[in-house]
Design an enzyme around this catalytic site. Structure first.
Site, PDB file in Angstrom:
ATOM      1  N   ASP A   1      35.806  44.596  48.963  1.00  0.00           N
ATOM      2  CA  ASP A   1      35.770  43.581  47.917  1.00  0.00           C
ATOM      3  C   ASP A   1      35.126  44.231  46.691  1.00  0.00           C
ATOM      4  OD1 ASP A   1      35.279  41.491  46.198  1.00  0.00           O
ATOM      5  OD2 ASP A   1      34.204  40.246  47.649  1.00  0.00           O
TER       6      ASP A   1
ATOM      7  N   LYS B   1      35.463  39.096  36.555  1.00  0.00           N
ATOM      8  CA  LYS B   1      34.229  39.823  36.310  1.00  0.00           C
ATOM      9  C   LYS B   1      34.487  40.967  35.335  1.00  0.00           C
ATOM     10  CE  LYS B   1      32.643  37.087  39.612  1.00  0.00           C
ATOM     11  NZ  LYS B   1      32.768  37.291  41.003  1.00  0.00           N
TER      12      LYS B   1
ATOM     13  N   TRP C   1      27.967  37.750  49.087  1.00  0.00           N
ATOM     14  CA  TRP C   1      29.430  37.785  49.130  1.00  0.00           C
ATOM     15  C   TRP C   1      29.948  38.338  50.439  1.00  0.00           C
ATOM     16  CZ3 TRP C   1      31.799  34.433  46.553  1.00  0.00           C
ATOM     17  CH2 TRP C   1      31.324  34.018  45.293  1.00  0.00           C
TER      18      TRP C   1
HETATM   19  C1  LIG Z   1      32.849  36.387  42.248  1.00  0.00           C
HETATM   20  C2  LIG Z   1      33.010  37.091  43.530  1.00  0.00           C
HETATM   21  C3  LIG Z   1      33.793  36.578  44.583  1.00  0.00           C
HETATM   22  C4  LIG Z   1      34.480  35.230  44.506  1.00  0.00           C
HETATM   23  O1  LIG Z   1      35.491  35.192  43.612  1.00  0.00           O
HETATM   24  P1  LIG Z   1      36.365  33.857  43.427  1.00  0.00           P
HETATM   25  O2  LIG Z   1      37.367  34.249  42.420  1.00  0.00           O
HETATM   26  O3  LIG Z   1      35.437  32.778  42.957  1.00  0.00           O
HETATM   27  O4  LIG Z   1      36.955  33.531  44.746  1.00  0.00           O
HETATM   28  C5  LIG Z   1      33.913  37.328  45.738  1.00  0.00           C
HETATM   29  N1  LIG Z   1      33.308  38.517  45.863  1.00  0.00           N
HETATM   30  C6  LIG Z   1      32.534  39.040  44.891  1.00  0.00           C
HETATM   31  C7  LIG Z   1      31.889  40.364  45.095  1.00  0.00           C
HETATM   32  C8  LIG Z   1      32.372  38.343  43.699  1.00  0.00           C
HETATM   33  O5  LIG Z   1      31.602  38.867  42.722  1.00  0.00           O
END
Ligand SMILES: *Cc1c(COP(=O)(O)O)cnc(C)c1O
Length: 359
Positions: free
Chosen positions: A172, A196, A102
């Site tokens: 993030d 998540k 990521w």
């Molecule tokens: C799932 C995830 C993303 C991407 O999320 P989207 O909603 O598909 O854009 C980005 N960063 C992390 C750490 C993730 O787990």
């Protein structure tokens, strides 16, 4: 009906009481005479939902008053581009820590907007560790320092807030937001997709310090300008209304669980049990160095790859679903977010032991 234990990395398991409440309120929300899905986002009922959503998130995370809380669309992926567009503010460089898939994607998208300095990378260990912060090469001219607090695919998690040496810290937190206590005031910006640990897909939470807003470039679309969204309570255009409502229900559920501090204790216990089971077995192993292991996403491999398929098939036969690892790393992955009950983790551990005994 037979609901399974769902170990999906995202979209992922919901707290069952939330699903029940959504079901109960499907036809009529409180005394509004209609479903949340049918409401105008400008109407008084939806405005109540929106206000509760923001105030619940603010109280759960103790967000200081000088931060805006935004509920946007486009996923965390959109933020990979929107962060540099909004907060570079004339600067030309940004620092990134590369700890897995990521952060790699965040780096790639940011490169369209600025010179990305990769201040540290754990690629040489196959993303099974986090480079020590004392060795990071930070540039004091950089607009910010970005890191991914939990690498959902590689199962690597920062256990502490890194020292940004005066740079604006950006994180993030898509896969570990609300799973552990954090001090928001140490960050300039926090972002997370909701699918998540906070609810359904379709909402992206951005928590941003006031002084970082209002500097979007001219070519930034207004729906993606933090300042204009903040001014409009994230309703510059029609928001994902039903998703906001569901995220709101998940937050209320989290409050009934005692908030972030209590859920963190449960997350620690769940993860410790699963890692212990993996470490003491001869069949399963987890490649991540113990200090950096994720409490949310637990990847593991089987000593004999030919057992992968039978493992997944018999897991499903035992009500344990979505254990297949990400295609880029193979093996297995158990995502054990806030809403995964301890009973699910215990059922997985018991199944794994039985599978090892019979194979
Ligand atoms: C799932 C995830 C993303 C991407 O999320 P989207 O909603 O598909 O854009 C980005 N960063 C992390 C750490 C993730 O787990």
């Amino acid at each position: 009906m037979s609901r399974v234990f769902n170990f999906s990395a995202g979209p992922s398991v919901f707290p069952e009481p939330v699903l029940q409440q959504a079901q109960q309120e499907m036809l009529e929300w409180r005394d509004s005479g209609m479903s949340v899905m049918e409401m105008s986002h400008r109407g008084k009922h939806f405005l109540m939902i929106a206000e509760e959503l923001e105030s619940d998130l603010r109280s759960l995370m103790a967000v200081p008053d000088n931060y805006k809380v935004l509920f946007l669309q486009g996923g965390a992926t959109a933020q990979f581009s929107l962060i540099p567009q909004n907060i570079l503010n004339g600067k030309t460089k940004a620092c990134y820590i590369k700890t897995g898939a990521w952060s790699e994607k965040a780096i790639k998208d940011a490169q369209s907007y600025c010179d990305v300095i990769v201040s540290a990378s754990s690629e040489d260990t196959n993303f099974t560790s986090i480079p020590d912060a004392s060795a990071w090469t930070l540039d004091e001219q950089a607009a910010y320092l970005h890191y991914t607090s939990n690498e959902t695919i590689h199962g690597v998690e920062f256990q502490e807030v890194p020292d940004a040496k005066g740079l604006t810290l950006v994180s993030d937190m898509s896969s570990n937001i609300l799973s552990r206590k954090i001090d928001v005031s140490q960050y300039g910006l926090i972002y997370a997709g909701t699918q998540k640990n906070m609810g359904p897909a379709g909402v992206t939470v951005v928590i941003v310090r006031d002084d970082l807003t209002g500097h979007a470039g001219k070519s930034t679309p207004s729906v993606f300008d933090y300042a204009s969204q903040a001014k409009n309570q994230s309703m510059l255009n029609t928001p994902a209304t039903y998703n906001w409502y569901l995220v709101g229900l998940v937050l209320k559920w989290l409050k009934t669980q005692g908030g972030v501090e209590s859920i963190e204790q449960r997350n620690i216990a769940k993860a410790a049990k699963l890692y212990h089971a993996i470490d003491q077995s001869n069949l399963y192993s987890n490649p991540v160095a113990p200090p950096f292991r994720s409490r949310m996403n637990v990847p593991f491999i089987l000593a004999d790859e030919s057992l992968d398929k039978p493992f997944l098939a018999s897991a499903e036969a035992n009500g344990l679903f979505e254990l297949k690892g990400h295609r880029s790393v193979g093996g297995m992955r158990a995502s054990i977010y806030n809403a995964m009950p301890e009973a699910g983790v215990l059922a997985l551990i018991e199944f794994m032991a039985e599978f090892e005994r019979t194979h």
